[in-house]
Design an enzyme around this catalytic site. Structure first.
Site, PDB file in Angstrom:
ATOM      1  N   CYS A   1       7.915   7.568   8.543  1.00 14.26           N
ATOM      2  CA  CYS A   1       7.693   8.580   7.509  1.00 14.26           C
ATOM      3  C   CYS A   1       8.947   9.416   7.313  1.00 14.26           C
ATOM      4  O   CYS A   1       9.801   9.512   8.190  1.00 14.26           O
ATOM      5  CB  CYS A   1       6.484   9.436   7.850  1.00 14.26           C
ATOM      6  SG  CYS A   1       6.143   9.517   9.591  1.00 14.26           S
TER       7      CYS A   1
ATOM      8  N   ASN B   1       6.277  -2.149  11.389  1.00 16.40           N
ATOM      9  CA  ASN B   1       5.513  -1.513  10.330  1.00 16.40           C
ATOM     10  C   ASN B   1       5.711  -2.313   9.034  1.00 16.40           C
ATOM     11  O   ASN B   1       6.369  -3.351   9.039  1.00 16.40           O
ATOM     12  CB  ASN B   1       6.000  -0.072  10.140  1.00 16.40           C
ATOM     13  CG  ASN B   1       4.857   0.860   9.733  1.00 16.40           C
ATOM     14  OD1 ASN B   1       4.077   0.529   8.849  1.00 16.40           O
ATOM     15  ND2 ASN B   1       4.757   2.015  10.358  1.00 16.40           N
TER      16      ASN B   1
ATOM     17  N   ASN C   1       0.825  -1.207   0.000  1.00 11.23           N
ATOM     18  CA  ASN C   1       0.000   0.000   0.000  1.00 11.23           C
ATOM     19  C   ASN C   1       0.852   1.246   0.000  1.00 11.23           C
ATOM     20  O   ASN C   1       1.972   1.268   0.503  1.00 11.23           O
ATOM     21  CB  ASN C   1      -0.958   0.008   1.199  1.00 11.23           C
ATOM     22  CG  ASN C   1      -0.320   0.582   2.452  1.00 11.23           C
ATOM     23  OD1 ASN C   1      -0.202   1.797   2.615  1.00 11.23           O
ATOM     24  ND2 ASN C   1       0.127  -0.303   3.339  1.00 11.23           N
TER      25      ASN C   1
HETATM   26  C1  FMN Z   1      -3.710   0.111   4.037  1.00 14.39           C
HETATM   27  C2  FMN Z   1      -2.753   0.289   5.159  1.00 14.39           C
HETATM   28  C3  FMN Z   1      -2.631   1.527   5.774  1.00 14.39           C
HETATM   29  C4  FMN Z   1      -1.727   1.716   6.822  1.00 14.39           C
HETATM   30  N1  FMN Z   1      -1.639   2.924   7.431  1.00 14.39           N
HETATM   31  C5  FMN Z   1      -0.813   3.083   8.502  1.00 14.39           C
HETATM   32  C6  FMN Z   1      -0.769   4.302   9.227  1.00 14.39           C
HETATM   33  O1  FMN Z   1      -1.462   5.260   8.926  1.00 14.39           O
HETATM   34  N2  FMN Z   1       0.080   4.393  10.291  1.00 14.39           N
HETATM   35  C7  FMN Z   1       0.875   3.352  10.688  1.00 14.39           C
HETATM   36  O2  FMN Z   1       1.608   3.464  11.671  1.00 14.39           O
HETATM   37  N3  FMN Z   1       0.847   2.170  10.021  1.00 14.39           N
HETATM   38  C8  FMN Z   1       0.014   2.015   8.940  1.00 14.39           C
HETATM   39  N4  FMN Z   1      -0.034   0.813   8.299  1.00 14.39           N
HETATM   40  C9  FMN Z   1       0.816  -0.291   8.784  1.00 14.39           C
HETATM   41  C10 FMN Z   1       0.029  -1.195   9.733  1.00 14.39           C
HETATM   42  O3  FMN Z   1      -0.363  -0.495  10.872  1.00 14.39           O
HETATM   43  C11 FMN Z   1       0.874  -2.406  10.143  1.00 14.39           C
HETATM   44  O4  FMN Z   1       1.960  -1.951  10.928  1.00 14.39           O
HETATM   45  C12 FMN Z   1       1.414  -3.184   8.957  1.00 14.39           C
HETATM   46  O5  FMN Z   1       0.457  -3.249   7.944  1.00 14.39           O
HETATM   47  C13 FMN Z   1       1.849  -4.611   9.314  1.00 14.39           C
HETATM   48  O6  FMN Z   1       0.825  -5.339   9.905  1.00 14.39           O
HETATM   49  P1  FMN Z   1      -0.230  -6.252   9.086  1.00 14.39           P
HETATM   50  O7  FMN Z   1       0.554  -7.181   8.226  1.00 14.39           O
HETATM   51  O8  FMN Z   1      -1.022  -6.947  10.155  1.00 14.39           O
HETATM   52  O9  FMN Z   1      -1.055  -5.315   8.274  1.00 14.39           O
HETATM   53  C14 FMN Z   1      -0.939   0.635   7.243  1.00 14.39           C
HETATM   54  C15 FMN Z   1      -1.062  -0.615   6.628  1.00 14.39           C
HETATM   55  C16 FMN Z   1      -1.963  -0.794   5.606  1.00 14.39           C
HETATM   56  C17 FMN Z   1      -2.071  -2.155   4.971  1.00 14.39           C
END
Ligand code: FMN
Ligand code: FAD
Ligand code: FAD
Ligand code: FMN
Ligand code: FES
Ligand code: FES
Lengths: 298, 244, 298, 244
Positions: free
Chosen positions: C133, C194, C74
């Site tokens: 970021c 992340n 993403n």
């Molecule tokens: C669509 C999307 C948007 C995300 N937006 C953020 C965000 O705004 N802030 C953040 O710290 N992490 C963001 N992440 C990262 C997730 O919080 C998470 O750390 C990462 O996706 C890994 O975990 P997962 O595999 O369970 O998704 C985002 C992830 C996805 C897929």
């Protein structure tokens, strides 16, 4: 044979460090055994056996592999008979295409000695340095822990094998800085990327299952980024790989900047000839030759 | 590794296990050899990623069969497959059969019964008499023994046959010129101990496999001085070779 | 409701920085919208909305998401209405469980100001610093590019919000050093990990599809290793995550060392209540309570 | 996101497309709304990972149907599914229907025809007359028009109906108090231009989706001052809202 027929229709050849390879596919080190060479014939542009080390290594105790979502984690521990026995057996890998030899040691000196030994053999077309193993002189950090470490080992190998094409194989962590260092120290090409450090746990037994390197389709987007970033940083050609499973994947890696594409884990679950056939289909539809794809993103 | 899409010829339950057969036009099917099998692979799905190893259960009239226990996702999907599955050509080194060895004992533990059917068939065709001893957890898994007429059965909970392990159902193994066994590694080690070192003693081991063709070095078993790959140097080993 | 019934049988509560959470599950920031909160009720021990920034951000142009093997990439670009509008809407996230707020800025000063603003609101139980970021004052490197960068930003946030629980969210690259730095600078807990920087290519169009972060089951073995390594390095609790998709995955992360487990991408393809139900089943079979699992590898 | 396993009620080819129906006991199915659907998900497989969005084609007697074109792996698997598929509850904002608007024009491009069937049904039940205009690549894809009696058809290659785009098959749109369109974004932009700004102009957009419930911010379309999520604020938008 279907693949051969197709291969004649499209131009699959690529140039790498002065060599002309029949196809841009090369097996990733450690994923193609002598016993499976039948599948490699007519498919790979060069052969790249498993990494060899100065002395024989028994490898790690099992379990050594664990399946993960769209991938696997392995911890083989570089099991191999040692460079001398390895070189005795090298003819077994002769399919009439260049043979690249992957080497790894525990010290910079090990690496340099291996390069000297291996470069002296005419059957060896190029040397790949597997830099993902622990440097015992630096507290277990790997040889690609950072640009200084990379520069030192690549420089020593360059001096030990001044005329043989030398590839430095890097992991994705810090890959851009390490790529620059490897190029600066004289590497003729870069292999990007090795497995990603990973861990699997058996929740039922509450124990670690396998701690090792992640490979397979799961890592493809990470590898593609590494290849893309490196291609924008260095001048030398790239052997790209990590999760390549289809002909379209081969095209993606070349578009990202690879000249040659390594197929590893996918060869456990597919016939590599199918991957080459799909890649040929891609080229035919795109109306272009393999050599034109490298870096050809719009 | 090359996979072939084969049509499912028949499927039935054998007690707690599934028996699945497919037509195999090639040769190479022998007792103790195995295939890597999966319900579907690329391009349908990349997960589960690896195929799973299964011993040949039988091979007759060009029809090969596999007997398997549903353990996780790979076997669950095979159990659900309705029309086709994907298999490799036969792999590995099977059981050695030496017509001069005389009477053989075949020991199976749980799903380790799988390679004994075809082994019995091959022994019979070579005129070698043999006795079959099977050990299971309970009566439910032991139901497969119906497919082995004359076999002696043991169950851990005593719900069928003798109570205890397969060794409790077997007589002294030292007297058998040939002993063949397949089952969990702990059972194989026990058989190795009980069968002594005289005569032909062969064990079919079960290790996690990545590739099945020797390429990944994942499936090793310990031997004197290191490890060897069970998919190409095995899965059947002479007992004395294994450093257990 | 099935989940509630099951939940009463096993003890799902965990302690995090002085808070008692009903369950160890927390949504990963950016993966749970207001509109989907219905699914969160009774499942999550705390709520964690998408990262907010000092000013409104429109985010990146589409395409923003691409599917990959067992995962997705993403590139949303932190679309959000800015901290003031975000705080006005915060009540929408009130499910009767603690609310953690994720913040990100382009400078250390941004981060500190956000922490001060957010910490002043009693509805905020804790602050998570999204350090992935780009730091505009450091040529686009992220705030977790290395220990020094982490120490600086975490230290400034600690000073700006001296009493509110502060979590530093890290990527897997260099995670051990960064974790030590974050702890040293006063973080009360660490979120690991992340997304992994990644790239997808459209081979047909010969163009980049999405360049962003990889998440989902594909990354699980990498995340597990990061959590395991960090747990062996720091004393503060860990919010673990990356690819968590099932109740067994939750157990694996806790065994690796997490106190709380974040569910992100999986919530797009499963009902998180099922994940909690499976985790409850795991605890029941294991005959233990959630709080006992953390780090309990044999 | 919660998925429900539903039994396939019927399946048939409609020209180049597949029509697949399942019983849906709940409510919420309206013209322009959609579901996320997949052949199978966890625990069977984690790949393909995401479900795919599909508009409702029809809903009658408790049976919902989807019309889809096989494009890649997700739709290929749906096309192969024999017994069950997995779907979410109905999602998104559908078409607004205002009985006072008078005659409506419905325009569909390719598989964009999908939501027009149920839309036509809803308009008819509210007593709103409407004309249907459909554009396709060729006669093969145009075959689905048989399911839209009275529709005007255009094909790019002229192999069926008028040669050209859907706009070539339609009269001046400015005269229609209500215009509804679904198809590729380029077609929607053309319809927006041709339909003018007077009256109700609604477009159903198609963006890549991660979640379908507003959580991922992946499916955005440009509007004045930024982006909005097409899965919760759409997929149907008033034409004037879209910054195209
Ligand atoms: C669509 C999307 C948007 C995300 N937006 C953020 C965000 O705004 N802030 C953040 O710290 N992490 C963001 N992440 C990262 C997730 O919080 C998470 O750390 C990462 O996706 C890994 O975990 P997962 O595999 O369970 O998704 C985002 C992830 C996805 C897929
Ligand atoms: C040579 C050989 C022959 C075999 N013959 C048979 C047979 O005839 N019938 C039968 O039912 N089973 C047999 N097995 C075991 C069978 O391969 C496993 O039961 C199967 O791999 C489990 O897969 P799963 O997806 O159901 O389980 P999962 O738990 O989902 O498996 C996850 C991963 O672990 C591996 N794995 C898990 N348990 C084992 C295990 N015990 N051995 C090897 N790999 C494992 C799987 O291959 C996979 O990579 C044999 C194994 C070997 C090595
Ligand atoms: C609200 C909405 C309603 C839709 N209704 C229908 C319908 O009724 N009938 C129908 O046939 N199609 C419809 N589509 C398009 C349909 O979702 C895509 O054709 C489908 O996702 C392709 O998936 P695939 O696996 O076959 O292709 P793949 O190429 O494998 O897709 C790979 C990835 O890209 C995404 N993707 C690829 N192309 C598109 C696209 N054009 N739009 C969105 N995502 C894409 C997929 O979701 C997936 O994540 C609709 C899309 C939206 C947003
Ligand atoms: C079982 C296995 C063994 C490997 N052994 C080696 C090795 O000996 N030397 C090496 O440089 N890389 C080794 N690798 C890494 C591969 O060469 C390759 O870089 C990596 O797996 C990523 O590519 P893939 O996803 O196509 O497998 C091994 C990988 C696997 C899966
Ligand atoms: S399974 Fe790969 S070497 Fe045996
Ligand atoms: S698809 Fe996730 S927000 Fe719309």
């Amino acid at each position: 044979m279907v693949v051969r027929e197709r291969a004649t229709e499209v131009d699959l050849t690529v140039e790498l460090c002065g060599m002309t390879l029949n196809t841009p596919l090369v097996p990733a080190s450690g994923t193609l055994a002598k016993e499976a060479l039948g599948e490699a014939e007519g498919v790979y542009g060069a052969i790249l056996p498993k990494t060899t080390t100065p002395r024989a290594r028994a490898g790690n105790p099992p379990p050594r592999v664990a399946e993960t979502p769209a991938g696997m984690v392995n911890s083989i521990g570089l099991q191999n008979p040692g460079v001398e026995r390895f070189m005795e057996d090298l003819d077994a890998f002769d399919l009439g295409v260049p043979i690249f030899v992957s080497v790894a040691g525990e010290t910079v000196r090990d690496f340099a000695d291996l390069c000297e030994r291996v470069a002296g053999d005419d059957r060896v077309a190029a040397i790949e340095l597997n830099l993902s193993c622990p440097n015992v002189e630096h507290g277990g950090l790997t040889f690609c822990a950072g640009p200084a470490a990379v520069e030192e080992v690549v420089g020593a190998c360059r001096a030990a094998a001044p005329t043989k094409p030398l590839f430095a194989k890097l992991t994705h962590e810090g890959v851009v800085g390490n790529a620059r260092a490897a190029e600066g120290a004289g590497a003729d090409a870069l292999t990007v990327m090795n497995t990603i450090p990973a861990l699997t746990i058996d929740a039922k037994k509450r124990s670690i299952l396998v701690r090792g390197g992640l490979s397979g389709p799961a890592v493809k987007p990470v590898a593609l980024k590494a290849v893309y970033d490196v291609a924008r940083t260095v001048e030398v050609p790239i052997l790209g790989g990590g999760g390549v499973t289809s002909g379209v994947d081969v095209a993606e890696f070349m578009l990202a900047g690879a000249t040659v594409v390594q197929v590893g884990t996918a060869s456990f679950v597919r016939d590599p000839a199918e991957i080459l056939a799909e890649f040929s289909d891609y080229l035919r539809e795109a109306g272009t030759a393999a050599a034109n794809l490298t870096g050809a993103l719009e | 590794m090359k996979f072939y899409t084969v049509e499912i010829e028949a499927r039935r339950r054998l007690g707690a296990y599934t028996l699945l057969s497919y037509r195999w036009p090639g040769d190479g099917i022998e007792a103790g050899r195995f295939v890597m099998a999966r319900a579907a692979g690329y391009p349908v799905t990349l997960d589960p990623f690896l195929a799973r190893p299964f011993s040949f259960y039988d091979f007759e009239g060009g029809v090969a069969s596999l007997l398997f226990e549903v353990r996780g996702r790979g076997t669950a999907l095979l159990d659900r497959a309705r029309e086709t599955i994907e298999v490799t050509a036969p792999l590995g080194k099977g059981f050695e059969i030496d017509a001069s060895t005389g009477r053989a004992a075949l020991l199976g533990g749980g799903i380790g019964v799988a390679p004994l059917k075809i082994l019995g068939r091959e022994l019979a065709s070579r005129g070698i008499d043999h006795d079959v001893f099977l050990g299971f957890l309970d009566a439910k898994t032991a139901a497969v023994a119906d497919d082995f007429p004359g076999a002696s059965v043991a169950t851990m909970d005593g719900s069928a046959g003798t109570r205890g392990t397969v060794l409790d159902a077997a007589p002294d193994l030292l007297g058998y010129p040939a002993v063949y066994a397949c089952g969990p590694n702990a059972m194989l080690a026990a058989v190795k101990g009980a069968a002594g070192q005289d005569g032909l003693r062969q064990l079919s081991v079960e290790e996690r496999m990545g590739c099945g063709n020797g390429s990944c070095n994942g499936c090793v078993v310990p031997v004197d001085g290191g490890y060897v790959r069970s998919c190409v140097e095995g899965p059947v080993f002479r007992a004395e070779v294994l450093a257990w």
